[in-house]
Design an enzyme around this catalytic site. Structure first.
Site, PDB file in Angstrom:
ATOM      1  N   GLN A   1      39.258  38.742  33.855  1.00 36.89           N
ATOM      2  CA  GLN A   1      38.300  39.444  34.705  1.00 36.89           C
ATOM      3  C   GLN A   1      37.047  38.584  34.909  1.00 36.89           C
ATOM      4  O   GLN A   1      36.402  38.157  33.950  1.00 36.89           O
ATOM      5  CB  GLN A   1      37.925  40.783  34.076  1.00 36.89           C
ATOM      6  CG  GLN A   1      37.029  41.649  34.935  1.00 36.89           C
ATOM      7  CD  GLN A   1      37.719  42.135  36.188  1.00 36.89           C
ATOM      8  OE1 GLN A   1      38.862  42.565  36.156  1.00 36.89           O
ATOM      9  NE2 GLN A   1      37.018  42.072  37.297  1.00 36.89           N
TER      10      GLN A   1
ATOM     11  N   ASP B   1      46.466  36.512  39.945  1.00 40.77           N
ATOM     12  CA  ASP B   1      45.301  36.525  40.832  1.00 40.77           C
ATOM     13  C   ASP B   1      45.420  35.442  41.905  1.00 40.77           C
ATOM     14  O   ASP B   1      44.672  35.437  42.877  1.00 40.77           O
ATOM     15  CB  ASP B   1      44.011  36.281  40.036  1.00 40.77           C
ATOM     16  CG  ASP B   1      43.224  37.558  39.802  1.00 40.77           C
ATOM     17  OD1 ASP B   1      43.404  38.519  40.576  1.00 40.77           O
ATOM     18  OD2 ASP B   1      42.424  37.603  38.846  1.00 40.77           O
TER      19      ASP B   1
ATOM     20  N   LYS C   1      42.848  49.035  36.464  1.00 44.01           N
ATOM     21  CA  LYS C   1      44.073  48.219  36.413  1.00 44.01           C
ATOM     22  C   LYS C   1      45.044  48.756  35.373  1.00 44.01           C
ATOM     23  O   LYS C   1      46.255  48.825  35.616  1.00 44.01           O
ATOM     24  CB  LYS C   1      43.711  46.754  36.128  1.00 44.01           C
ATOM     25  CG  LYS C   1      43.100  46.060  37.338  1.00 44.01           C
ATOM     26  CD  LYS C   1      42.395  44.763  36.983  1.00 44.01           C
ATOM     27  CE  LYS C   1      41.694  44.204  38.223  1.00 44.01           C
ATOM     28  NZ  LYS C   1      40.803  43.086  37.932  1.00 44.01           N
TER      29      LYS C   1
END
Length: 283
Positions: free
Chosen positions: A96, A119, A52
């Protein structure tokens, strides 16, 4: 013989578009910013986080990575999230997953500002996806839709079967196919006579987390097969949820693993972050 949907190529095209938009924003003094938080030392998570960060650099984003020790408390993690919520240089916040067991995923996600939830896991954003009025989409399902679109595959009027009902892939994937006017069936671990449903699919999206689960006898001729799975064999090689060798000869289109859906997930994360930066600046 199926046409292979090249996720690497399509992801590169979209990242090129994102980089161009980022350059235009920078000319106006705006730099899209993404903050990624990782707690503990899960090897797979560390790889994802590195990827990322690298992707952000490629398209010109500002990125910050917060690597927190396994023993980080919920209060400490929430304090960091709240600080990033208030930071105008950060347009996207990603925690995460999975988190260590002593931390509650839901509480952490609920405390991310929905406007920075790139997300699209926050209940507010999940609700917006349900009613079809969303700013952000979960990255993997959004990647699947982009692959279909860029490959010229029409969803409207097709029977779309989704294997898997997770909050991250299965459920939102079904909603996006529905919004695209597909007729959607969701199958899962309790579905009886599963192959009866999969053999009816014009578009089959497989996200069950079991290597080579879908075999050629479960797929009808000329079906479009999208393999979301990412499993590692005993020999260390990556494989999907679809038995490529037996399904590929029957399908009209198929995604490989690796190199299919995988490259699209981070690309859609970048797209969500870009959208957030534009919205934050009323663009």
């Amino acid at each position: 013989m199926a046409k292979i949907i090249d996720g690497k190529k399509i992801a590169a095209e979209i990242r090129g578009e994102i980089a161009q938009e980022c350059a235009e924003l920078k000319a106006k003094g705006i730099v899209p910013g993404l903050a990624v938080i990782i707690v503990g030392e899960d090897p797979a998570s560390q790889v994802y986080v590195r990827n990322k960060k690298k992707a952000c650099e490629e398209v010109g984003f500002h990125s910050e990575v917060y690597e927190l020790p396994e023993a980080t408390t919920e209060d400490e993690l929430l304090a960091l999230v709240k600080r990033l919520n208030a930071d105008d240089s950060i347009h996207g916040i990603l925690v995460q997953l999975p988190l260590p067991k002593h931390l509650n995923d839901e509480i952490i996600i609920d405390n991310i500002d929905p406007k920075k939830d790139v997300d699209a896991f926050h209940p507010y954003n999940v609700g917006e996806i349900m009613i079809g009025e969303y700013d952000y989409l979960p990255c993997t399902p959004a990647g699947v839709m982009a692959l279909l679109e860029k490959s010229g595959i029409q969803v409207e009027g097709k029977h779309c079967v989704v294997l898997g009902r997770s909050n991250i892939v299965g459920k939102p994937q079904a909603m996006l196919l529905l919004h695209a006017n597909g007729t959607v069936t969701i199958c899962h671990s309790r579905t009886k006579n599963l192959a009866l449903y999969t053999r009816e699919a014009d578009i089959l999206v497989v996200a069950v987390g079991k290597a080579d689960f879908v075999t050629g006898d479960m797929v009808k001729d000329d079906a479009v097969v999208i393999d979301v799975g990412m499993n590692r064999r005993a020999d260390g090689k990556l494989t999907g949820d679809v038995d490529f060798a037996t399904v590929e000869p029957k399908a009209s289109y198929i995604t490989p693993v690796p190199g299919g859906v995988g490259p699209m997930t981070i690309t859609m994360l970048l797209k969500n972050t870009l959208t957030s930066a534009k919205k934050h600046n009323n663009l």
